[in-house]
Write an enzyme that holds these catalytic residues in place. Sequence first.
Site, PDB file in Angstrom:
ATOM      1  N   CYS A   1       0.820  -1.210   0.000  1.00 27.41           N
ATOM      2  CA  CYS A   1       0.000   0.000   0.000  1.00 27.41           C
ATOM      3  C   CYS A   1       0.860   1.269   0.000  1.00 27.41           C
ATOM      4  O   CYS A   1       1.442   1.593  -1.034  1.00 27.41           O
ATOM      5  CB  CYS A   1      -1.001  -0.053   1.146  1.00 27.41           C
ATOM      6  SG  CYS A   1      -2.395   1.047   0.834  1.00 27.41           S
TER       7      CYS A   1
ATOM      8  N   HIS B   1      -3.072  -5.189   1.723  1.00 26.08           N
ATOM      9  CA  HIS B   1      -2.345  -5.350   2.998  1.00 26.08           C
ATOM     10  C   HIS B   1      -2.344  -6.801   3.482  1.00 26.08           C
ATOM     11  O   HIS B   1      -3.118  -7.135   4.391  1.00 26.08           O
ATOM     12  CB  HIS B   1      -3.040  -4.543   4.091  1.00 26.08           C
ATOM     13  CG  HIS B   1      -2.938  -3.070   3.957  1.00 26.08           C
ATOM     14  ND1 HIS B   1      -1.893  -2.341   4.458  1.00 26.08           N
ATOM     15  CD2 HIS B   1      -3.772  -2.172   3.387  1.00 26.08           C
ATOM     16  CE1 HIS B   1      -2.081  -1.062   4.208  1.00 26.08           C
ATOM     17  NE2 HIS B   1      -3.214  -0.930   3.558  1.00 26.08           N
TER      18      HIS B   1
ATOM     19  N   GLU C   1      -0.436  -8.137   5.465  1.00 27.81           N
ATOM     20  CA  GLU C   1      -0.045  -8.170   6.892  1.00 27.81           C
ATOM     21  C   GLU C   1      -1.261  -8.083   7.805  1.00 27.81           C
ATOM     22  O   GLU C   1      -1.153  -8.299   8.999  1.00 27.81           O
ATOM     23  CB  GLU C   1       0.948  -7.045   7.198  1.00 27.81           C
ATOM     24  CG  GLU C   1       0.419  -5.612   7.156  1.00 27.81           C
ATOM     25  CD  GLU C   1       0.317  -5.012   5.751  1.00 27.81           C
ATOM     26  OE1 GLU C   1       0.434  -5.765   4.758  1.00 27.81           O
ATOM     27  OE2 GLU C   1       0.094  -3.791   5.653  1.00 27.81           O
TER      28      GLU C   1
END
Length: 201
Positions: free
Chosen positions: A84, A180, A182
């Site tokens: 991002c 994302h 993560e």
Amino acid sequence: MVTGPSPVVGVLAVQGDVREHLSALTAAGATARPVRRPSELDDLHGLVIPGGESTTIDRLARIFELHEPIRDLIADGLPVYGSCAGMIQLADQIVDGHADQQTFGGIDMTVRRNAFGRQVDSFEVDLPVIGIEDADRPFPAVFIRAPLVERAGPRVQVLAEVDGAAVAVRQGNLLATSFHPEMTPDRRVHALFVQMVRASF
Ligand code: GLN
């Protein structure tokens, strides 16, 4: 399951979702550590630029004198992954950045900030991603005020698309996603990056 020495992967830790990347990298088999000062870039096998706010990451990276060393490491071929805001920071050109915003660059692409399709805010989509393990199983991709890849150069490999727009790209040792990974428990994108890091040393 990949075995062998655990590569050391830094996470640029001036702003953004650093903790999430550190734990995702650890789960993917890396030795992960935050990077806040230039000396902490020494001896890394790979680096992650997290999601967050690219204008802030840029400003703080310059204040902490991390900008030039990171540019140099990218030019030297260090594997770097950006999610991002991190994707924005790996783009050679950006649109709708702040007037003085600079990127580390490295990927021959033009990225527009905060402009993903009609869904400017956030959304989640199950996405096929080329190169991840078990690639037939879609990846749960979370987009938050995501960047739009407006142009990708000939050396850029598109790994995933939404509505015809690239949302995961690779150029050599550089990997970037508009989303994302993560933020979800699926570790396959981080595992792909750790595999790129292992292959490079
Ligand atoms: N909109 C942010 C930016 O410019 C990126 C958003 C994110 O990382 N979730 O930098």
